[in-house]
Design a protein around this motif. Structure first.
Motif, PDB file in Angstrom:
ATOM      1  N   ILE A  42     -44.548  -5.994  27.947  1.00  8.70           N
ATOM      2  CA  ILE A  42     -45.373  -6.184  26.751  1.00  8.70           C
ATOM      3  C   ILE A  42     -44.953  -7.457  26.026  1.00  8.70           C
ATOM      4  O   ILE A  42     -45.800  -8.222  25.543  1.00  8.70           O
ATOM      5  CB  ILE A  42     -45.258  -4.957  25.828  1.00  8.70           C
ATOM      6  CG1 ILE A  42     -45.808  -3.713  26.534  1.00  8.70           C
ATOM      7  CG2 ILE A  42     -45.972  -5.188  24.505  1.00  8.70           C
ATOM      8  CD1 ILE A  42     -45.691  -2.435  25.722  1.00  8.70           C
ATOM      9  N   LEU A  43     -43.643  -7.705  25.968  1.00  7.73           N
ATOM     10  CA  LEU A  43     -43.145  -8.929  25.333  1.00  7.73           C
ATOM     11  C   LEU A  43     -43.709 -10.163  26.032  1.00  7.73           C
ATOM     12  O   LEU A  43     -44.126 -11.124  25.372  1.00  7.73           O
ATOM     13  CB  LEU A  43     -41.609  -8.944  25.374  1.00  7.73           C
ATOM     14  CG  LEU A  43     -40.928 -10.185  24.798  1.00  7.73           C
ATOM     15  CD1 LEU A  43     -41.103 -10.241  23.280  1.00  7.73           C
ATOM     16  CD2 LEU A  43     -39.440 -10.184  25.160  1.00  7.73           C
ATOM     17  N   SER A  44     -43.739 -10.145  27.364  1.00  7.18           N
ATOM     18  CA  SER A  44     -44.237 -11.301  28.116  1.00  7.18           C
ATOM     19  C   SER A  44     -45.757 -11.424  28.071  1.00  7.18           C
ATOM     20  O   SER A  44     -46.303 -12.450  28.463  1.00  7.18           O
ATOM     21  CB  SER A  44     -43.773 -11.217  29.570  1.00  7.18           C
ATOM     22  OG  SER A  44     -44.364 -10.100  30.225  1.00  7.18           O
ATOM     23  N   SER A  45     -46.444 -10.366  27.586  1.00 12.78           N
ATOM     24  CA  SER A  45     -47.910 -10.378  27.563  1.00 12.78           C
ATOM     25  C   SER A  45     -48.461 -10.610  26.156  1.00 12.78           C
ATOM     26  O   SER A  45     -49.642 -10.339  25.904  1.00 12.78           O
ATOM     27  CB  SER A  45     -48.449  -9.047  28.107  1.00 12.78           C
ATOM     28  OG  SER A  45     -47.997  -8.820  29.425  1.00 12.78           O
ATOM     29  N   ARG A  46     -47.652 -11.094  25.246  1.00  8.07           N
ATOM     30  CA  ARG A  46     -48.139 -11.312  23.878  1.00  8.07           C
ATOM     31  C   ARG A  46     -49.287 -12.328  23.839  1.00  8.07           C
ATOM     32  O   ARG A  46     -50.194 -12.213  23.021  1.00  8.07           O
ATOM     33  CB  ARG A  46     -46.988 -11.781  22.985  1.00  8.07           C
ATOM     34  CG  ARG A  46     -45.998 -10.671  22.643  1.00  8.07           C
ATOM     35  CD  ARG A  46     -44.881 -11.163  21.763  1.00  8.07           C
ATOM     36  NE  ARG A  46     -44.082 -12.193  22.438  1.00  8.07           N
ATOM     37  CZ  ARG A  46     -43.024 -12.783  21.894  1.00  8.07           C
ATOM     38  NH1 ARG A  46     -42.647 -12.459  20.666  1.00  8.07           N
ATOM     39  NH2 ARG A  46     -42.346 -13.685  22.567  1.00  8.07           N
ATOM     40  N   GLU A  47     -49.208 -13.341  24.718  1.00  9.57           N
ATOM     41  CA  GLU A  47     -50.267 -14.342  24.746  1.00  9.57           C
ATOM     42  C   GLU A  47     -51.426 -13.934  25.658  1.00  9.57           C
ATOM     43  O   GLU A  47     -52.517 -14.485  25.557  1.00  9.57           O
ATOM     44  CB  GLU A  47     -49.690 -15.689  25.221  1.00  9.57           C
ATOM     45  CG  GLU A  47     -48.548 -16.208  24.358  1.00  9.57           C
ATOM     46  CD  GLU A  47     -48.989 -16.457  22.925  1.00  9.57           C
ATOM     47  OE1 GLU A  47     -50.173 -16.810  22.724  1.00  9.57           O
ATOM     48  OE2 GLU A  47     -48.150 -16.300  22.012  1.00  9.57           O
ATOM     49  N   THR A  48     -51.184 -12.993  26.559  1.00 14.47           N
ATOM     50  CA  THR A  48     -52.232 -12.529  27.489  1.00 14.47           C
ATOM     51  C   THR A  48     -52.273 -11.001  27.475  1.00 14.47           C
ATOM     52  O   THR A  48     -51.875 -10.345  28.450  1.00 14.47           O
ATOM     53  CB  THR A  48     -51.948 -13.039  28.905  1.00 14.47           C
ATOM     54  OG1 THR A  48     -50.611 -12.625  29.287  1.00 14.47           O
ATOM     55  CG2 THR A  48     -52.039 -14.553  28.982  1.00 14.47           C
ATOM     56  N   ILE A  53     -53.452  -3.767  30.661  1.00 12.78           N
ATOM     57  CA  ILE A  53     -54.267  -2.671  31.203  1.00 12.78           C
ATOM     58  C   ILE A  53     -54.455  -2.802  32.712  1.00 12.78           C
ATOM     59  O   ILE A  53     -55.310  -2.141  33.299  1.00 12.78           O
ATOM     60  CB  ILE A  53     -55.641  -2.621  30.501  1.00 12.78           C
ATOM     61  CG1 ILE A  53     -56.359  -3.968  30.612  1.00 12.78           C
ATOM     62  CG2 ILE A  53     -55.479  -2.224  29.050  1.00 12.78           C
ATOM     63  CD1 ILE A  53     -57.757  -3.959  30.014  1.00 12.78           C
ATOM     64  N   ILE A  54     -53.646  -3.676  33.336  1.00 13.24           N
ATOM     65  CA  ILE A  54     -53.667  -3.792  34.796  1.00 13.24           C
ATOM     66  C   ILE A  54     -52.531  -2.953  35.353  1.00 13.24           C
ATOM     67  O   ILE A  54     -51.365  -3.139  34.980  1.00 13.24           O
ATOM     68  CB  ILE A  54     -53.508  -5.256  35.238  1.00 13.24           C
ATOM     69  CG1 ILE A  54     -54.641  -6.111  34.672  1.00 13.24           C
ATOM     70  CG2 ILE A  54     -53.459  -5.358  36.756  1.00 13.24           C
ATOM     71  CD1 ILE A  54     -54.490  -7.587  34.956  1.00 13.24           C
ATOM     72  N   CYS A  83     -50.203  -6.254  16.132  1.00 15.22           N
ATOM     73  CA  CYS A  83     -48.832  -5.715  16.230  1.00 15.22           C
ATOM     74  C   CYS A  83     -47.876  -6.566  17.055  1.00 15.22           C
ATOM     75  O   CYS A  83     -46.677  -6.640  16.734  1.00 15.22           O
ATOM     76  CB  CYS A  83     -48.863  -4.302  16.811  1.00 15.22           C
ATOM     77  SG  CYS A  83     -49.763  -3.111  15.787  1.00 15.22           S
ATOM     78  N   LEU A  84     -48.349  -7.189  18.138  1.00 18.30           N
ATOM     79  CA  LEU A  84     -47.416  -7.837  19.061  1.00 18.30           C
ATOM     80  C   LEU A  84     -46.697  -9.035  18.442  1.00 18.30           C
ATOM     81  O   LEU A  84     -45.643  -9.444  18.933  1.00 18.30           O
ATOM     82  CB  LEU A  84     -48.152  -8.272  20.337  1.00 18.30           C
ATOM     83  CG  LEU A  84     -48.676  -7.149  21.221  1.00 18.30           C
ATOM     84  CD1 LEU A  84     -49.164  -7.689  22.552  1.00 18.30           C
ATOM     85  CD2 LEU A  84     -47.603  -6.084  21.439  1.00 18.30           C
TER      86      LEU A  84
END
Length: 641
Positions: A42-48, A53-54, A83-84
């Motif tokens: 989740i931390l690495s997906s803050r921009e994406t 949901i994959i 939130c992120l």
């Protein structure tokens, strides 16, 4: 209790947390469930955030997770925009032990609670040791979910991520005193990496052996159970929930006290294994080490006993060995399979450490090679300077030889200036001796440089031999070392040429001609007390040479006449020569077998050297010419005849 107060489900990995989360998500009550919102993905997906949901069905099957009605991070995805931004890397692992509310994730959890579209439920496997901190900061109901350590640790083996996550926990924070002792016990190596992904990559290459892996897990397990028991509102044991309907009713009643209803645990199934004596011994020995670490880290015996009693109380009822299936064979095969996994894990850890050591060794060799290259460059500069110094010394030697030649020419032209010439020769001899000493030092220095170059050559060969066993990336360095080898061979040829030049100087005619001067200088130093043995030897040689010289003069009448005339001009020198001849004559008479020249008997006056007075006479007496003719020395008698 407010109906919308948050519910926290804290646990370690592989304790049934996904099942509990799915149960809350499928409940009839209006829950808004977040699963593992501190996950580094989740931390690495803050921009994406669309990546949240994959999901991979194959991974879910491998992890033995129940079928989900929606992706794991569906709820986090829906509130990602608001939130992120509150999530930071320190919250994932650096705040694992709950030192403060910020790194424990309180601001981030607060934003999730505010954005929830129902009663917020937060299930997280990284907050087991920050329950008290989060409860103080956010309130709510805190459930600690736990499982028996043996089955839970073996469940870690389904995916290497879980074991390496424990290593990342140790790497990311200092923790209490027991964690420092644990690090020393397993010889923990810090990664010194700046990102979580780099930390995981580092520890993927350095897995722990089975014993150290279980020791790390069990210490965290005990600390988490104590935290859950002291700070949590409900202790939920997944093993008992699977095997006891009475316990399921008891847990449902406790949850109802916190307005948590609509949950169905009837389908709960937690795998349990049967262990043989050897496996039980493996676990118990490591658990004893863990207990010692906890006690040394500040735990009291009563705190440890409380955790152990709680564990014993909820120890699962394992399958009986009786039944239709040959349980002894099943138990044996399961035990062998687990032992095989541990042996594989140990060998994998050992190979990973060897690989890391090889990488370190290769890096060290690269650094050493650079250092050797620098040394070789400095040695080449020293050799160039030494060559210039050698050329300068050769020029000085040429000037010195020219000076000596001028001195010899002056000696041939001016026999009357013998005394001054002797002083000049003495000065030149001292200068020559200094030059010889300097040349000897230079030659020694050249030899030292040659020895150093040979040592460097040997070190280069050792480096080449070590590099040959390393990775193919060192090929370029081998080529560079080959170039250095050629340079060393060229310098060796230059040194050999310098040594040949020194040998030519030592074998030159001028060097041999000046040998008497050097011998004389050494005799002078011996007189001053520096080399008494050498003086005795030198005196013996001088006497022998003088005897031969006198013999030559006495046998040549014309030369004898010329010497007599010359000596008449220098009375002191004549007196000294007479005394020397007198002493030589007495010595020759006493040792006829060592006599170097013969004095004709018809010319010799016996009165000049009485035999019976030789032993008592310490020095010859100088006589004036024409007085006491019978006491004149043999040489004087021949000169005046």
């Amino acid at each position: 209790m407010m109906l919308d107060s948050p519910v926290f489900i804290h646990s370690l990995f592989r304790s049934g947390s996904t099942y509990i989360f799915n149960t809350f998500r499928n409940a009839k009550s209006d829950f808004w469930c977040y699963q593992e919102p501190l996950h580094e993905f989740i931390l690495s997906s803050r921009e994406t955030p669309q990546n949240l949901i994959i999901e991979s069905d194959a991974l879910l099957t491998a992890l033995r997770h129940p079928k989900m009605s929606a992706p794991h991070f569906q709820e986090v995805y829906e509130v990602a925009e608001s939130c992120l931004s509150h999530l930071s890397a320190d919250m994932c692992y650096a705040g694992y032990f709950g030192e403060d509310s910020v790194t424990s994730g309180a601001p981030y959890f607060s934003s999730l609670i505010e954005a929830a579209k129902g009663r917020p439920v937060i299930e997280e496997c990284r907050t087991a040791l920050r329950i008290g901190t989060l409860k103080k900061a956010l309130g709510g109901t805190h459930i600690y979910l736990w499982r028996n350590p043996w089955d839970q640790w073996w469940s870690y083996k389904t995916f290497p991520y879980f074991t390496h996550a424990n290593q990342v926990i140790l790497d990311s924070c200092t923790g209490p005193q027991a964690i420092g002792i644990l690090k020393d016990a397993i010889s923990f190596t810090s990664s010194n990496k700046t990102t979580i992904a780099e930390q995981f990559e580092f520890f993927y290459q350095r897995p722990l052996p089975a014993s150290e892996s279980y020791l790390l897990f069990y210490v965290l397990w005990c600390m988490a159970l104590r935290e859950g028991h002291s700070a949590g509102d409900i202790l939920l044991n997944i093993d008992r929930l699977s095997e006891s309907s009475e316990y399921r009713r008891e847990i449902s009643a406790q949850l109802q006290q916190h307005n948590i209803t609509g949950l169905d645990f009837s389908d709960c199934r937690s795998p349990r294994a049967v262990y043989d004596k050897e496996e039980i011994q493996f676990f118990e020995e490591i658990e004893a080490r863990a207990a010692a670490i906890l006690l040394a880290g500040g735990w009291t015996q009563s705190e440890l006993d409380e955790v152990l009693a709680l564990r014993k109380r909820f120890t699962p009822v394992h399958q009986s060995n009786s039944g239709k299936v040959d349980s002894s064979n099943s138990l044996r095969d399961a035990s062998r399979a687990r032992q095989l996994v541990m042996r594989y894990e140990n060998s994998q850890s050992e190979l990973a450490h060897q690989l890391a050591a090889k990488h370190c060794e290769a890096s060290g060799l690269l650094s050493e090679n650079e250092h050797l290259s620098q040394i070789l460059s400095s040695r080449e500069a020293e050799l160039a300077d030494l060559k210039l110094e050698l050329q300068a010394e050769q020029g000085k030697q040429g000037l010195l030889e020219a000076s000596l030649e001028e001195a010899r020419e002056s000696q041939r032209k001016s026999n009357g200036a013998i005394s001054n010439l002797q002083d000049t020769v003495t000065i030149a001899e001292h200068a020559l001796e200094r030059q010889r000493t300097e040349l000897e030092d230079l030659k020694q220095e050249l030899q030292n440089r040659h020895d150093r170059l040979e040592l460097l050559e040997q070190e280069r060969e050792e480096v080449l031999e070590s590099l040959s066993t390393s990775n193919s990336t060192i090929t370029d360095l081998q080529n560079a070392i080959t170039l250095v080898e050629h340079a060393l061979k060229e310098r060796t040829v230059e040194l050999a040429a310098a040594n040949n030049q020194l040998d030519d100087i030592m074998n030159s005619k001028s060097w041999r001609i000046t040998k008497p001067l050097r011998l004389g200088s050494r005799a002078v130093r011996a007189i001053s007390g520096k080399d008494s043995e050498f003086l005795v030897h030198t005196k013996r040689k001088i006497k022998s040479r003088c005897a031969a010289f006198l013999k030559f003069i006495l046998q040549n009448p014309e030369l004898k006449r010329i010497v007599s005339v010359r000596l008449a001009r220098h009375p002191r020198l004549k007196a000294k020569i007479k005394r020397v001849v007198w002493a030589l004559d007495r010595r020759l008479r006493n040792s006829p077998q060592d006599q170097q020249f013969d004095i004709p008997q018809e010319k010799f006056n016996p009165a000049s050297a009485p035999i019976n007075s030789v032993a008592t006479q310490s020095a010859p007496v100088r006589k004036e010419a024409g007085i006491n003719q019978d006491q004149k020395s043999p040489l004087e008698s021949y000169f005046y005849s």
